[in-house]
Design a protein around this motif. Structure first.
Motif, PDB file in Angstrom:
ATOM      1  N   UNK A  10      -5.018   5.742   9.603  1.00  0.00           N
ATOM      2  CA  UNK A  10      -4.771   4.426  10.205  1.00  0.00           C
ATOM      3  C   UNK A  10      -3.274   4.183  10.361  1.00  0.00           C
ATOM      4  N   UNK A  11      -2.501   4.535   9.338  1.00  0.00           N
ATOM      5  CA  UNK A  11      -1.045   4.365   9.403  1.00  0.00           C
ATOM      6  C   UNK A  11      -0.478   5.147  10.579  1.00  0.00           C
ATOM      7  N   UNK A  12      -0.947   6.368  10.773  1.00  0.00           N
ATOM      8  CA  UNK A  12      -0.458   7.206  11.879  1.00  0.00           C
ATOM      9  C   UNK A  12      -0.837   6.604  13.229  1.00  0.00           C
ATOM     10  N   UNK A  13      -2.042   6.071  13.327  1.00  0.00           N
ATOM     11  CA  UNK A  13      -2.485   5.435  14.573  1.00  0.00           C
ATOM     12  C   UNK A  13      -1.590   4.256  14.926  1.00  0.00           C
ATOM     13  N   UNK A  14      -1.300   3.418  13.938  1.00  0.00           N
ATOM     14  CA  UNK A  14      -0.470   2.240  14.178  1.00  0.00           C
ATOM     15  C   UNK A  14       0.970   2.644  14.489  1.00  0.00           C
ATOM     16  N   UNK A 106       8.108  -4.834   9.138  1.00  0.00           N
ATOM     17  CA  UNK A 106       7.346  -5.177   7.939  1.00  0.00           C
ATOM     18  C   UNK A 106       6.260  -4.148   7.649  1.00  0.00           C
ATOM     19  N   UNK A 107       5.550  -3.733   8.669  1.00  0.00           N
ATOM     20  CA  UNK A 107       4.467  -2.769   8.473  1.00  0.00           C
ATOM     21  C   UNK A 107       5.033  -1.414   8.068  1.00  0.00           C
ATOM     22  N   UNK A 108       6.117  -0.992   8.673  1.00  0.00           N
ATOM     23  CA  UNK A 108       6.721   0.290   8.282  1.00  0.00           C
ATOM     24  C   UNK A 108       7.152   0.267   6.809  1.00  0.00           C
ATOM     25  N   UNK A 109       7.715  -0.840   6.378  1.00  0.00           N
ATOM     26  CA  UNK A 109       8.103  -0.975   4.965  1.00  0.00           C
ATOM     27  C   UNK A 109       6.864  -0.877   4.068  1.00  0.00           C
ATOM     28  N   UNK A 110       5.822  -1.580   4.432  1.00  0.00           N
ATOM     29  CA  UNK A 110       4.578  -1.595   3.664  1.00  0.00           C
ATOM     30  C   UNK A 110       3.961  -0.190   3.589  1.00  0.00           C
ATOM     31  N   UNK A 113       5.972   2.124   1.245  1.00  0.00           N
ATOM     32  CA  UNK A 113       5.662   1.844  -0.162  1.00  0.00           C
ATOM     33  C   UNK A 113       4.303   2.399  -0.553  1.00  0.00           C
ATOM     34  N   UNK A 114       3.309   2.169   0.299  1.00  0.00           N
ATOM     35  CA  UNK A 114       1.963   2.658  -0.016  1.00  0.00           C
ATOM     36  C   UNK A 114       1.925   4.174  -0.146  1.00  0.00           C
ATOM     37  N   UNK A 115       2.489   4.855   0.834  1.00  0.00           N
ATOM     38  CA  UNK A 115       2.361   6.309   0.872  1.00  0.00           C
ATOM     39  C   UNK A 115       3.236   7.016  -0.158  1.00  0.00           C
ATOM     40  N   UNK A 116       4.381   6.431  -0.492  1.00  0.00           N
ATOM     41  CA  UNK A 116       5.286   7.101  -1.435  1.00  0.00           C
ATOM     42  C   UNK A 116       5.072   6.670  -2.879  1.00  0.00           C
ATOM     43  N   UNK A 118       2.377   4.012  -3.996  1.00  0.00           N
ATOM     44  CA  UNK A 118       1.082   3.441  -4.335  1.00  0.00           C
ATOM     45  C   UNK A 118      -0.023   4.463  -4.286  1.00  0.00           C
ATOM     46  N   UNK A 119      -0.162   5.172  -3.182  1.00  0.00           N
ATOM     47  CA  UNK A 119      -1.250   6.144  -3.058  1.00  0.00           C
ATOM     48  C   UNK A 119      -1.164   7.247  -4.115  1.00  0.00           C
ATOM     49  N   UNK A 120       0.015   7.810  -4.393  1.00  0.00           N
ATOM     50  CA  UNK A 120       0.066   8.839  -5.443  1.00  0.00           C
ATOM     51  C   UNK A 120      -0.391   8.321  -6.811  1.00  0.00           C
ATOM     52  N   UNK A 121      -0.135   7.068  -7.110  1.00  0.00           N
ATOM     53  CA  UNK A 121      -0.566   6.491  -8.394  1.00  0.00           C
ATOM     54  C   UNK A 121      -2.054   6.187  -8.397  1.00  0.00           C
ATOM     55  N   UNK A 122      -2.643   5.988  -7.216  1.00  0.00           N
ATOM     56  CA  UNK A 122      -4.057   5.642  -7.112  1.00  0.00           C
ATOM     57  C   UNK A 122      -4.948   6.867  -7.106  1.00  0.00           C
ATOM     58  N   UNK A 123      -4.367   8.013  -6.770  1.00  0.00           N
ATOM     59  CA  UNK A 123      -5.151   9.244  -6.686  1.00  0.00           C
ATOM     60  C   UNK A 123      -4.995  10.027  -7.975  1.00  0.00           C
ATOM     61  N   UNK A 124      -6.075  10.234  -8.702  1.00  0.00           N
ATOM     62  CA  UNK A 124      -5.977  11.017  -9.924  1.00  0.00           C
ATOM     63  C   UNK A 124      -5.748  12.484  -9.603  1.00  0.00           C
TER      64      UNK A 124
END
Length: 156
Positions: A10-14, A106-110, A113-116, A118-124
């Motif tokens: 989704x991020x890539x699409x946007x 704003x979306x690029x900043x978000x 943050x998510x990809x660098x 948030x996502x690594x911390x959410x994925x075991x």
């Protein structure tokens, strides 16, 4: 499929839509309106999926992400507010390009943050081997996000 993979797609699409908007000419009003409408649709659905499915699952699976989840929800609130203002705004309005530019920033900043962070911390660690936890499972089929974008209250 892994939910994080879907969210990154989704991020890539946007991002592709953002680049199309940035490359459109100053007077490409119809093109910019069409791109903005696609951005509105994509971000509305994406934010809904994150807030209603991914964030609650990630928060339950990885409790130390609570602060990031809350910050992300507030960032979504700002984005949804901007989307609601862009909906129906004439692309020839002097504020149209400015609103899209601020939205893109704003979306690029978000996303960064998510990809660098948030996502690594959410994925075991097991997620890389194909085993999934509740934060990584695919979202349920056919989620139904609100259309047009609805700005939630701060209490939702």
């Amino acid at each position: 499929m892994d939910a994080i993979v879907l969210l990154k797609e989704d991020h890539q699409t946007v991002e592709k839509l953002f680049k199309e908007f940035e490359q459109a000419g100053d007077r490409a009003y119809k093109t910019k309106r069409k791109i903005a409408d696609k951005v509105i649709e994509e971000l509305t659905v994406h934010a809904w999926i994150e807030e209603k499915i991914f964030y609650p699952a990630a928060r339950a699976a990885v409790p130390d992400t609570t602060d990031h989840v809350l910050e992300s929800v507030e960032e979504h609130h700002v984005v949804l507010w901007m989307l609601s203002e862009l909906t129906g705004l004439d692309p020839q309005d002097e504020r149209f390009d400015a609103k899209m530019t601020v939205l893109i920033e704003n979306v690029r900043h978000h996303v960064e943050e998510e990809e660098k962070e948030w996502f690594p911390r959410s994925a075991p660690p097991s997620a890389a081997t194909g085993s999934a936890n509740s934060a990584n499972n695919s979202p349920p089929p056919n989620p139904t996000p609100p259309r047009p974008p609805r700005v939630p209250s701060a209490h939702e």
